[in-house]
Scaffold this motif. Structure first.
Motif, PDB file in Angstrom:
ATOM      1  N   VAL A  70       0.835  -1.203   0.000  1.00  0.00           N
ATOM      2  CA  VAL A  70       0.000   0.000   0.000  1.00  0.00           C
ATOM      3  C   VAL A  70       0.867   1.248   0.000  1.00  0.00           C
ATOM      4  CG1 VAL A  70      -1.635   1.333   1.402  1.00  0.00           C
ATOM      5  CG2 VAL A  70      -1.997  -1.108   1.047  1.00  0.00           C
ATOM      6  N   ARG A  71       1.972   1.219   0.733  1.00  0.00           N
ATOM      7  CA  ARG A  71       2.867   2.382   0.785  1.00  0.00           C
ATOM      8  C   ARG A  71       3.409   2.723  -0.592  1.00  0.00           C
ATOM      9  NH1 ARG A  71       8.367   3.608   1.468  1.00  0.00           N
ATOM     10  NH2 ARG A  71       8.929   1.411   1.335  1.00  0.00           N
ATOM     11  N   HIS A  72       3.755   1.709  -1.372  1.00  0.00           N
ATOM     12  CA  HIS A  72       4.272   1.959  -2.716  1.00  0.00           C
ATOM     13  C   HIS A  72       3.177   2.402  -3.681  1.00  0.00           C
ATOM     14  CE1 HIS A  72       8.423   0.849  -2.201  1.00  0.00           C
ATOM     15  NE2 HIS A  72       8.050  -0.239  -1.523  1.00  0.00           N
ATOM     16  N   GLU A  73       1.949   1.974  -3.450  1.00  0.00           N
ATOM     17  CA  GLU A  73       0.839   2.327  -4.338  1.00  0.00           C
ATOM     18  C   GLU A  73       0.154   3.635  -3.945  1.00  0.00           C
ATOM     19  OE1 GLU A  73      -0.071   0.783  -7.205  1.00  0.00           O
ATOM     20  OE2 GLU A  73       1.767  -0.345  -6.828  1.00  0.00           O
ATOM     21  N   LEU A  74       0.449   4.173  -2.785  1.00  0.00           N
ATOM     22  CA  LEU A  74      -0.244   5.342  -2.258  1.00  0.00           C
ATOM     23  C   LEU A  74      -0.232   6.555  -3.190  1.00  0.00           C
ATOM     24  CD1 LEU A  74      -1.867   6.263   0.167  1.00  0.00           C
ATOM     25  CD2 LEU A  74       0.239   6.988   1.236  1.00  0.00           C
ATOM     26  N   PRO A  75       0.883   6.899  -3.852  1.00  0.00           N
ATOM     27  CA  PRO A  75       0.841   8.074  -4.747  1.00  0.00           C
ATOM     28  C   PRO A  75      -0.112   7.909  -5.930  1.00  0.00           C
ATOM     29  CG  PRO A  75       3.096   7.459  -4.265  1.00  0.00           C
ATOM     30  CD  PRO A  75       2.228   6.377  -3.715  1.00  0.00           C
ATOM     31  N   ASN A  76      -0.448   6.679  -6.291  1.00  0.00           N
ATOM     32  CA  ASN A  76      -1.325   6.435  -7.433  1.00  0.00           C
ATOM     33  C   ASN A  76      -2.793   6.310  -7.045  1.00  0.00           C
ATOM     34  OD1 ASN A  76       1.052   6.230  -8.940  1.00  0.00           O
ATOM     35  ND2 ASN A  76       1.185   4.050  -8.540  1.00  0.00           N
ATOM     36  N   LEU A  77      -3.104   6.367  -5.748  1.00  0.00           N
ATOM     37  CA  LEU A  77      -4.470   6.152  -5.277  1.00  0.00           C
ATOM     38  C   LEU A  77      -5.186   7.473  -5.037  1.00  0.00           C
ATOM     39  CD1 LEU A  77      -3.834   3.295  -2.706  1.00  0.00           C
ATOM     40  CD2 LEU A  77      -4.780   3.093  -4.996  1.00  0.00           C
ATOM     41  N   LYS A  78      -6.514   7.421  -5.134  1.00  0.00           N
ATOM     42  CA  LYS A  78      -7.337   8.584  -4.837  1.00  0.00           C
ATOM     43  C   LYS A  78      -7.221   8.918  -3.353  1.00  0.00           C
ATOM     44  CE  LYS A  78     -10.810   7.566  -8.334  1.00  0.00           C
ATOM     45  NZ  LYS A  78     -12.208   7.159  -8.567  1.00  0.00           N
ATOM     46  N   ASN A  80      -8.676  10.816   0.288  1.00  0.00           N
ATOM     47  CA  ASN A  80      -9.825  10.884   1.208  1.00  0.00           C
ATOM     48  C   ASN A  80     -10.756   9.672   1.154  1.00  0.00           C
ATOM     49  OD1 ASN A  80     -11.238  11.673  -1.147  1.00  0.00           O
ATOM     50  ND2 ASN A  80     -12.154  13.454  -0.200  1.00  0.00           N
ATOM     51  N   TYR A  81     -10.158   8.486   1.218  1.00  0.00           N
ATOM     52  CA  TYR A  81     -10.902   7.238   1.381  1.00  0.00           C
ATOM     53  C   TYR A  81     -10.414   6.543   2.643  1.00  0.00           C
ATOM     54  CZ  TYR A  81     -13.311   7.040  -3.102  1.00  0.00           C
ATOM     55  OH  TYR A  81     -14.164   7.274  -4.148  1.00  0.00           O
ATOM     56  N   ASP A  82     -11.313   5.821   3.293  1.00  0.00           N
ATOM     57  CA  ASP A  82     -10.946   4.932   4.396  1.00  0.00           C
ATOM     58  C   ASP A  82     -11.063   3.509   3.874  1.00  0.00           C
ATOM     59  OD1 ASP A  82     -10.542   7.006   6.127  1.00  0.00           O
ATOM     60  OD2 ASP A  82     -12.428   6.755   7.215  1.00  0.00           O
ATOM     61  N   LEU A  83      -9.984   2.737   3.996  1.00  0.00           N
ATOM     62  CA  LEU A  83      -9.952   1.370   3.486  1.00  0.00           C
ATOM     63  C   LEU A  83      -9.586   0.405   4.602  1.00  0.00           C
ATOM     64  CD1 LEU A  83      -8.861   3.171   0.885  1.00  0.00           C
ATOM     65  CD2 LEU A  83      -8.537   0.907  -0.018  1.00  0.00           C
ATOM     66  N   ALA A  84     -10.324  -0.678   4.692  1.00  0.00           N
ATOM     67  CA  ALA A  84      -9.986  -1.775   5.590  1.00  0.00           C
ATOM     68  C   ALA A  84      -9.693  -2.979   4.707  1.00  0.00           C
ATOM     69  CB  ALA A  84     -11.124  -2.071   6.544  1.00  0.00           C
ATOM     70  N   ILE A  85      -8.470  -3.465   4.759  1.00  0.00           N
ATOM     71  CA  ILE A  85      -8.065  -4.638   3.994  1.00  0.00           C
ATOM     72  C   ILE A  85      -8.111  -5.821   4.954  1.00  0.00           C
ATOM     73  CG2 ILE A  85      -6.253  -5.694   2.617  1.00  0.00           C
ATOM     74  CD1 ILE A  85      -5.268  -2.804   2.026  1.00  0.00           C
ATOM     75  N   ILE A  86      -9.029  -6.735   4.698  1.00  0.00           N
ATOM     76  CA  ILE A  86      -9.254  -7.868   5.588  1.00  0.00           C
ATOM     77  C   ILE A  86      -8.666  -9.110   4.936  1.00  0.00           C
ATOM     78  CG2 ILE A  86     -11.000  -9.206   6.810  1.00  0.00           C
ATOM     79  CD1 ILE A  86     -12.777  -6.540   6.006  1.00  0.00           C
ATOM     80  N   ILE A  87      -7.692  -9.716   5.587  1.00  0.00           N
ATOM     81  CA  ILE A  87      -7.045 -10.917   5.066  1.00  0.00           C
ATOM     82  C   ILE A  87      -7.915 -12.117   5.425  1.00  0.00           C
ATOM     83  CG2 ILE A  87      -4.942 -12.291   5.092  1.00  0.00           C
ATOM     84  CD1 ILE A  87      -4.637  -9.394   3.991  1.00  0.00           C
ATOM     85  N   LEU A 108      -7.607  -3.152  -5.642  1.00  0.00           N
ATOM     86  CA  LEU A 108      -7.704  -1.699  -5.622  1.00  0.00           C
ATOM     87  C   LEU A 108      -8.275  -1.167  -6.928  1.00  0.00           C
ATOM     88  CD1 LEU A 108      -4.359  -0.817  -3.826  1.00  0.00           C
ATOM     89  CD2 LEU A 108      -6.658  -0.565  -2.903  1.00  0.00           C
ATOM     90  N   SER A 109      -7.908  -1.789  -8.045  1.00  0.00           N
ATOM     91  CA  SER A 109      -8.445  -1.341  -9.331  1.00  0.00           C
ATOM     92  C   SER A 109      -9.921  -1.715  -9.473  1.00  0.00           C
ATOM     93  CB  SER A 109      -7.624  -1.877 -10.489  1.00  0.00           C
ATOM     94  OG  SER A 109      -7.711  -3.274 -10.548  1.00  0.00           O
ATOM     95  N   GLN A 110     -10.322  -2.879  -8.936  1.00  0.00           N
ATOM     96  CA  GLN A 110     -11.741  -3.255  -8.956  1.00  0.00           C
ATOM     97  C   GLN A 110     -12.576  -2.266  -8.140  1.00  0.00           C
ATOM     98  OE1 GLN A 110     -12.200  -7.219  -7.543  1.00  0.00           O
ATOM     99  NE2 GLN A 110     -11.342  -8.171  -9.387  1.00  0.00           N
ATOM    100  N   ALA A 111     -12.000  -1.740  -7.090  1.00  0.00           N
ATOM    101  CA  ALA A 111     -12.695  -0.770  -6.244  1.00  0.00           C
ATOM    102  C   ALA A 111     -12.661   0.634  -6.857  1.00  0.00           C
ATOM    103  CB  ALA A 111     -12.079  -0.741  -4.858  1.00  0.00           C
ATOM    104  N   ASP A 112     -11.986   0.794  -8.006  1.00  0.00           N
ATOM    105  CA  ASP A 112     -11.859   2.064  -8.713  1.00  0.00           C
ATOM    106  C   ASP A 112     -11.217   3.130  -7.814  1.00  0.00           C
ATOM    107  OD1 ASP A 112     -12.124   3.661 -10.984  1.00  0.00           O
ATOM    108  OD2 ASP A 112     -14.026   4.508 -10.272  1.00  0.00           O
ATOM    109  N   LEU A 113     -10.114   2.754  -7.174  1.00  0.00           N
ATOM    110  CA  LEU A 113      -9.425   3.670  -6.262  1.00  0.00           C
ATOM    111  C   LEU A 113      -8.166   4.276  -6.868  1.00  0.00           C
ATOM    112  CD1 LEU A 113      -9.860   1.669  -2.968  1.00  0.00           C
ATOM    113  CD2 LEU A 113     -11.044   3.735  -3.657  1.00  0.00           C
ATOM    114  N   TYR A 114      -7.832   3.902  -8.099  1.00  0.00           N
ATOM    115  CA  TYR A 114      -6.671   4.502  -8.769  1.00  0.00           C
ATOM    116  C   TYR A 114      -7.074   5.800  -9.432  1.00  0.00           C
ATOM    117  CZ  TYR A 114      -3.567   0.548  -8.080  1.00  0.00           C
ATOM    118  OH  TYR A 114      -2.767  -0.401  -7.519  1.00  0.00           O
TER     119      TYR A 114
END
Length: 115
Positions: A70-78, A80-87, A108-114
């Motif tokens: 997530v840290r590496h993908e953060l600059p590419n994401l929209k 003001n979203y709150d995300l809970a990633i549940i394993i 993340l792409s399915q959720a349209d967050l890029y």
């Protein structure tokens, strides 16, 4: 590690995301997300249940691996979203980094967050 401004935890915040958020599922994880207009940056939480991974060492390792992606993908994401990633699968521990990264990016792409 992901910066503190981009992490959140606590039962109140997670309960709100669980109850009101939208979900995207895969065989490894579920992403629950909701737009948060009160924040300027997105916040993430990684949840690993004791039912999925019994040992705390393994739960923490899984959490650290996902936070790093997530840290590496953060600059590419929209923002003001709150995300809970549940394993939801214990095979996340033995999965190679590239496969895990592909799986998380696909969610993340399915959720349209890029952007």
């Amino acid at each position: 590690m992901l910066q503190q401004v981009n992490r959140f935890h606590g039962h109140g915040s997670l309960r709100y995301v669980y109850k009101n958020g939208q979900a995207v599922r895969s065989s490894l994880a579920v992403i629950k997300y909701i737009k948060n207009p009160h924040r300027k940056s997105s916040r993430f939480s990684v949840v690993v249940s004791k039912k999925v991974l019994k040992l705390a060492v393994r739960r923490n390792r899984a959490r650290r691996r996902v936070y790093e992606i997530v840290r590496h993908e953060l600059p590419n994401l929209k923002s003001n979203y709150d995300l809970a990633i549940i394993i939801v699968s214990p095979e996340i521990i033995s999965l190679p980094h590239n496969d895990l990264k592909t799986s998380i990016k696909q969610l993340l792409s399915q959720a349209d967050l890029y952007l």
